[in-house]
Design an enzyme around this catalytic site. Structure first.
Site, short mmCIF file in Angstrom:
data_model
loop_
_atom_site.label_atom_id
_atom_site.label_comp_id
_atom_site.label_asym_id
_atom_site.label_seq_id
_atom_site.Cartn_x
_atom_site.Cartn_y
_atom_site.Cartn_z
N GLY A 1 0.84 -1.20 0.00
CA GLY A 1 0.00 0.00 0.00
C GLY A 1 0.87 1.25 0.00
O GLY A 1 0.58 2.22 0.68
N TYR B 1 -12.04 -3.98 11.86
CA TYR B 1 -10.74 -3.30 11.78
C TYR B 1 -9.97 -3.45 13.09
O TYR B 1 -8.76 -3.75 13.09
CB TYR B 1 -11.03 -1.83 11.46
CG TYR B 1 -9.84 -0.95 11.16
CD1 TYR B 1 -9.24 -0.94 9.90
CD2 TYR B 1 -9.36 -0.07 12.12
CE1 TYR B 1 -8.18 -0.09 9.63
CE2 TYR B 1 -8.31 0.78 11.86
CZ TYR B 1 -7.71 0.76 10.61
OH TYR B 1 -6.67 1.60 10.34
P1 NAP Z 1 -4.94 5.23 2.16
O1 NAP Z 1 -4.58 6.67 2.05
O2 NAP Z 1 -6.35 4.82 1.90
O3 NAP Z 1 -3.95 4.38 1.22
C1 NAP Z 1 -4.11 3.00 1.17
C2 NAP Z 1 -2.99 2.38 0.36
O4 NAP Z 1 -3.15 0.96 0.45
C3 NAP Z 1 -3.02 2.71 -1.12
O5 NAP Z 1 -1.70 2.71 -1.61
C4 NAP Z 1 -3.82 1.55 -1.71
O6 NAP Z 1 -3.53 1.28 -3.08
C5 NAP Z 1 -3.32 0.41 -0.85
N1 NAP Z 1 -4.27 -0.70 -0.77
C6 NAP Z 1 -5.52 -0.72 -0.28
N2 NAP Z 1 -6.05 -1.94 -0.38
C7 NAP Z 1 -5.10 -2.72 -0.96
C8 NAP Z 1 -5.04 -4.08 -1.35
N3 NAP Z 1 -6.08 -4.90 -1.16
N4 NAP Z 1 -3.90 -4.54 -1.92
C9 NAP Z 1 -2.84 -3.73 -2.13
N5 NAP Z 1 -2.84 -2.43 -1.78
C10 NAP Z 1 -3.96 -1.94 -1.21
O7 NAP Z 1 -4.63 4.68 3.62
P2 NAP Z 1 -3.70 5.27 4.78
O8 NAP Z 1 -4.51 6.19 5.61
O9 NAP Z 1 -2.41 5.71 4.22
O10 NAP Z 1 -3.50 3.95 5.66
C11 NAP Z 1 -2.33 3.16 5.58
C12 NAP Z 1 -2.30 2.20 6.76
O11 NAP Z 1 -2.35 2.95 7.96
C13 NAP Z 1 -3.49 1.23 6.81
O12 NAP Z 1 -3.06 -0.02 7.27
C14 NAP Z 1 -4.39 1.86 7.86
O13 NAP Z 1 -5.21 0.91 8.47
C15 NAP Z 1 -3.38 2.47 8.80
N6 NAP Z 1 -3.89 3.55 9.63
C16 NAP Z 1 -4.33 4.71 9.07
C17 NAP Z 1 -4.82 5.73 9.91
C18 NAP Z 1 -5.29 7.04 9.38
O14 NAP Z 1 -5.80 7.85 10.19
N7 NAP Z 1 -5.16 7.34 8.10
C19 NAP Z 1 -4.88 5.51 11.29
C20 NAP Z 1 -4.43 4.31 11.81
C21 NAP Z 1 -3.94 3.33 10.98
P3 NAP Z 1 -4.58 1.72 -4.27
O15 NAP Z 1 -4.59 3.20 -4.30
O16 NAP Z 1 -4.05 1.10 -5.50
O17 NAP Z 1 -5.91 1.15 -3.84
#
Ligand code: NAP
Length: 241
Positions: free
Chosen positions: A8, A152
């Site tokens: 991701g 989640y």
């Molecule tokens: P994001 O902005 O939605 O980005 C998600 C990334 O993951 C994108 O590169 C997406 O690729 C990829 N992805 C999603 N589903 C996938 C799959 N099935 N296979 C391969 N790649 C996949 O998310 P983020 O906020 O950066 O979150 C990243 C991590 O941090 C996650 O594990 C999330 O649970 C964790 N997190 C986030 C927050 C927050 O507040 N944002 C808080 C706590 C934890 P595509 O664009 O190609 O779909």
């Protein structure tokens, strides 16, 4: 050639990690699922830092896709994965009483099963080389639980347990396994959350940035982090956990 593999890694926290690890001199391997444009943009940004960047498009929720992509990439003898950042994740929030089967399974498949199917072959290679850093991106939701996120919270809590267990399995092989638990971070994933609703609960008074998470991932991925393992570091602006 040493690579950092960020799942991701094309957007949000993953992109920030890829850029930070590139600044540390590592070549970057980026996995993503569907958004080719975002992946190519990130690849260009990484390459501008003077390291190489490869894209590996597959769904981390699908075992067969993972195996096909990783088997052929890892068969290249001149390249190895020194740092693995298990970052890909999705939210499908719903109260448990109304949660559909697919809302449960999609979140568990991508966050938890993806962690297993990716980490197993990578850690096998790390064990042979007696070196490696694994960083799992979990969540505050996996530490304290969050209503509306039983899927989640369950996935992230499970990865926290797996982080601590795997750290014990591979500690003697020069491999560290840690987790980073972000709170509210400004990315596409939190686009639907109104910061005003939560700001007063966060001692720092604001959502965090992806770069602030990447700074901690960078530390846990560094050679100097050799005696820190099995830890979960919160990056949440002081939010009570
Ligand atoms: P994001 O902005 O939605 O980005 C998600 C990334 O993951 C994108 O590169 C997406 O690729 C990829 N992805 C999603 N589903 C996938 C799959 N099935 N296979 C391969 N790649 C996949 O998310 P983020 O906020 O950066 O979150 C990243 C991590 O941090 C996650 O594990 C999330 O649970 C964790 N997190 C986030 C927050 C927050 O507040 N944002 C808080 C706590 C934890 P595509 O664009 O190609 O779909």
């Amino acid at each position: 050639m040493d690579f950092a593999f960020v799942t991701g890694g094309s957007r949000g926290i993953g992109r920030a990690c890829a850029l930070h690890l590139a600044d540390m001199g590592l070549n970057i391997l980026i996995n993503y699922r569907s958004n080719d444009e975002a992946a190519k943009d990130t690849q260009k940004m990484v390459e501008e830092k003077g390291v190489s960047c490869e894209l590996l498009k597959f769904d981390v929720g699908k075992k067969d896709e993972i195996n096909a992509a990783l088997d052929s990439w890892m068969a290249q003898e001149d390249k190895n994965i020194e740092v693995l950042v298990n970052n890909a994740g999705i939210r499908k929030d719903q109260l448990l009483m109304w949660m559909k089967d697919e809302e449960w399974h999609d979140v568990l498949d991508i966050s938890l099963n993806g962690f297993f199917y990716i980490t197993r072959p990578v850690v096998n290679e790390m064990i042979k080389r007696k070196s490696g850093r694994i960083v799992n991106v979990v969540s505050l939701s996996g530490i304290k639980g969050m209503g509306g996120q039983t899927n989640y919270s369950a996935a992230k809590a499970a990865i926290i347990g797996a982080t601590k267990a795997l750290a014990q399995e591979v500690g003697r092989r020069g491999i560290t396994v840690n987790a980073v638990a972000p709170g509210f971070i400004k990315t596409d994933m939190t686009e639907d959350i109104d910061p005003k609703q939560f700001r007063s609960l966060i001692p720092a008074g604001r959502f965090g940035t992806a770069e602030e998470v990447a700074n901690v991932v960078g530390f846990l991925s560094s050679p100097g982090c050799s005696y820190v393992t099995g830890e979960v570091i919160s990056v949440n602006g002081g939010l009570y956990t």
